[in-house]
Design a protein around this motif. Structure first.
Motif, short mmCIF file in Angstrom:
data_model
loop_
_atom_site.label_atom_id
_atom_site.label_comp_id
_atom_site.label_asym_id
_atom_site.label_seq_id
_atom_site.Cartn_x
_atom_site.Cartn_y
_atom_site.Cartn_z
N LYS A 1 2.93 -21.00 36.75
CA LYS A 1 1.72 -20.47 37.35
C LYS A 1 1.87 -20.35 38.87
O LYS A 1 1.45 -19.35 39.48
N PHE A 2 2.47 -21.36 39.48
CA PHE A 2 2.70 -21.31 40.93
C PHE A 2 3.63 -20.16 41.29
O PHE A 2 3.40 -19.44 42.26
N ASN A 3 4.68 -19.99 40.51
CA ASN A 3 5.62 -18.88 40.72
C ASN A 3 4.88 -17.54 40.67
O ASN A 3 5.11 -16.66 41.50
N GLU A 4 3.97 -17.42 39.72
CA GLU A 4 3.22 -16.18 39.57
C GLU A 4 2.24 -15.99 40.73
O GLU A 4 2.08 -14.88 41.25
N ARG A 5 1.57 -17.07 41.15
CA ARG A 5 0.63 -16.96 42.27
C ARG A 5 1.32 -16.47 43.53
O ARG A 5 0.78 -15.67 44.29
N CYS A 6 2.52 -16.98 43.78
CA CYS A 6 3.24 -16.62 45.00
C CYS A 6 3.62 -15.15 45.02
O CYS A 6 3.43 -14.47 46.04
N VAL A 7 4.15 -14.64 43.92
CA VAL A 7 4.61 -13.25 43.93
C VAL A 7 3.42 -12.29 43.90
O VAL A 7 3.50 -11.19 44.46
N LEU A 8 2.30 -12.67 43.30
CA LEU A 8 1.14 -11.78 43.25
C LEU A 8 0.52 -11.59 44.63
O LEU A 8 0.00 -10.51 44.93
N ARG A 9 0.57 -12.64 45.48
CA ARG A 9 -0.02 -12.48 46.81
C ARG A 9 1.04 -12.42 47.90
O ARG A 9 0.75 -12.52 49.08
N LEU A 10 2.33 -12.31 47.50
CA LEU A 10 3.46 -12.13 48.41
C LEU A 10 3.56 -13.25 49.44
O LEU A 10 3.66 -13.02 50.65
N LEU A 11 3.54 -14.49 48.95
CA LEU A 11 3.77 -15.66 49.78
C LEU A 11 5.20 -16.11 49.58
O LEU A 11 5.60 -16.48 48.46
N GLY A 12 6.01 -16.09 50.64
CA GLY A 12 7.43 -16.36 50.51
C GLY A 12 7.84 -17.74 50.99
O GLY A 12 7.05 -18.51 51.52
N ASP A 13 9.11 -18.06 50.75
CA ASP A 13 9.76 -19.27 51.23
C ASP A 13 9.17 -20.54 50.63
O ASP A 13 9.10 -21.58 51.27
N MET A 14 8.80 -20.49 49.36
CA MET A 14 8.23 -21.66 48.71
C MET A 14 9.31 -22.49 48.03
O MET A 14 9.32 -22.68 46.81
N HIS A 15 10.24 -23.01 48.85
CA HIS A 15 11.19 -24.00 48.34
C HIS A 15 10.50 -25.36 48.30
O HIS A 15 9.40 -25.53 48.82
N ALA A 16 11.17 -26.35 47.72
CA ALA A 16 10.52 -27.61 47.37
C ALA A 16 9.92 -28.35 48.57
O ALA A 16 8.97 -29.11 48.41
N ALA A 17 10.45 -28.14 49.76
CA ALA A 17 9.91 -28.84 50.93
C ALA A 17 8.66 -28.16 51.48
O ALA A 17 7.98 -28.73 52.35
N ASN A 18 8.34 -26.97 50.98
CA ASN A 18 7.19 -26.22 51.49
C ASN A 18 6.00 -26.22 50.55
O ASN A 18 5.05 -25.46 50.74
N PHE A 19 6.05 -27.04 49.52
CA PHE A 19 4.86 -27.23 48.68
C PHE A 19 4.74 -28.69 48.30
O PHE A 19 5.69 -29.47 48.44
N VAL A 20 3.55 -29.08 47.87
CA VAL A 20 3.31 -30.45 47.45
C VAL A 20 2.82 -30.46 46.01
O VAL A 20 2.29 -29.46 45.50
N ILE A 21 3.01 -31.61 45.35
CA ILE A 21 2.51 -31.82 44.00
C ILE A 21 1.25 -32.67 44.10
O ILE A 21 1.28 -33.81 44.59
N ASP A 22 0.15 -32.11 43.67
CA ASP A 22 -1.13 -32.83 43.64
C ASP A 22 -1.34 -33.33 42.21
O ASP A 22 -1.40 -32.53 41.27
N ILE A 23 -1.43 -34.65 42.04
CA ILE A 23 -1.51 -35.27 40.72
C ILE A 23 -2.93 -35.75 40.47
O ILE A 23 -3.51 -36.48 41.28
N THR A 24 -3.50 -35.34 39.35
CA THR A 24 -4.81 -35.82 38.91
C THR A 24 -4.63 -36.55 37.59
O THR A 24 -4.09 -35.98 36.63
#
Length: 362
Positions: free
Chosen positions: A190-213
């Motif tokens: 889902k995250f992969n799809e969100r990024c390409v749909l709104r053209l947000l680049g450079d989302m390697h592992a250091a540029n996103f966080v995991i929010d745990i509920t």
């Protein structure tokens, strides 16, 4: 594989975009600007609890500068966390100001502490860049997340986004907290799809966080972007697909190991449906946003030409070849989602990784 070859250019905020930001209470008059924080007298390396260098430096200011600077920062914090409320800040103080020199934008990080209970919070001060602010606004409107930020002149204020950095999660949490690998794989699709749909680049592992509920049976995961520097800039489509970054390969492997291709396509469709709902609910604000950015430069023209031809192949639509700006590319993607004209899945599986999201990770 190196996906980004050159340092990103920075673009000043235009007057129409500035008016849009003021209309939605993003643009305000701030008591200090980015450059004023450079008036420090010493910078000390900041180490984490394990004694490792964080690559941030803690700044020391002269007494004559420190007090008015801290008062201004607390005023900014009040605007950021409780706009218009006159937040009571007498029990708050600025505990630390850090500077990161290795990042593209050399951001300042301000730590605010509550003296009554020792609780603390962070916010960031950065040089204003139009594509970055555009990325923040799209995150607020089109993602499952809400985000607070402020803009004034050449200064951008961003709230801190809490979560476990994606690279730290892989190293320390993936096999230690009983993580549901199927749920995490689903969220990465889902995250992969969100990024390409709104053209947000450079989302390697250091540029996103995991929010745990915590759920009553298993944990629920959400992946959140924390860096919007590469919004609508690069000419290569791979930059906008997190699955292509080698740092993300363990996440892609989760998808390969746990999700059949039918499930991958299902989650892509679900994310597109959510994009459509968010677009409809924010239609007036999105129209105002795209109007404010009309004629603005977010990337070199050759980057637009390169990306539009790849999007035409990726989404099997020659309409992309008529787009002459990054915003028009996003508008066309949103239109194709609305008309359900985006293809389901991808038509060219790569030998050896047929069970991934349809494209190879190099």
């Amino acid at each position: 594989m190196k996906l980004i070859e050159k340092r990103k250019l920075s673009y000043s905020v235009t007057l129409p975009f500035s008016r849009y930001l003021r209309q939605y209470d993003r643009g305000i008059k701030l008591p200090i600007c980015y450059d004023e924080l450079h008036d420090y007298v010493e910078a000390l390396p900041l180490y984490d609890a394990q004694g490792q260098d964080t690559l941030w430096s803690t700044l020391c200011y002269a007494p004559a500068v420190r007090r008015p600077l801290h008062d201004a920062l607390l005023e900014i914090y009040s605007h950021l966390r409780a706009p218009g409320s006159g937040l009571h800040v007498r029990h708050l103080e600025v505990d630390r100001i850090d500077l990161c020199l290795y990042a593209n934008t050399s951001p300042f990080r301000v730590r605010v502490i509550n003296r009554l209970n020792d609780n603390f919070d962070y916010f960031y001060i950065k040089k204003a860049d139009m594509s970055r602010i555009f990325g923040l606004e799209l995150e607020h409107l089109l993602s499952p997340n809400r985000i607070s930020y402020l803009y004034s002149g050449d200064t951008l204020i961003e709230e801190h986004i809490y979560g476990i950095p994606g690279d730290v999660f892989l190293e320390k949490k993936l096999d230690q907290d009983g993580a549901s690998q199927v749920r995490l794989a689903k969220e990465f699709v889902k995250f992969n799809e969100r990024c390409v749909l709104r053209l947000l680049g450079d989302m390697h592992a250091a540029n996103f966080v995991i929010d745990i509920t915590m759920d009553f049976e298993q944990n629920f995961y959400r992946i959140r972007s924390i860096d919007f520097d590469q919004q609508c800039f690069e000419p290569s489509l791979k930059v906008y697909l997190p699955q292509f970054f080698k740092q993300n390969f363990p996440y892609v492997k989760l998808v390969v190991d746990h999700l059949p291709i039918e499930s991958v396509h299902q989650y892509q469709q679900e994310e597109r449906a959510q994009f459509f709902r968010r677009t409809r609910s924010e239609i007036l604000r999105l129209e105002g946003l795209f109007t404010a950015l009309e004629g603005s430069t977010l990337a070199p023209h050759e980057n637009i030409l390169g990306l539009r031809s790849q999007l035409a192949d990726y989404y099997e639509s020659r309409s992309f070849l008529q787009c002459d700006s990054m915003t028009s590319l996003i508008k066309l993607i949103l239109k194709l989602i609305e008309t359900k004209a985006l293809p389901t899945g991808f038509k060219r599986p790569i030998p050896g990784l047929e069970n991934t999201m349809g494209l190879r990770v190099d």
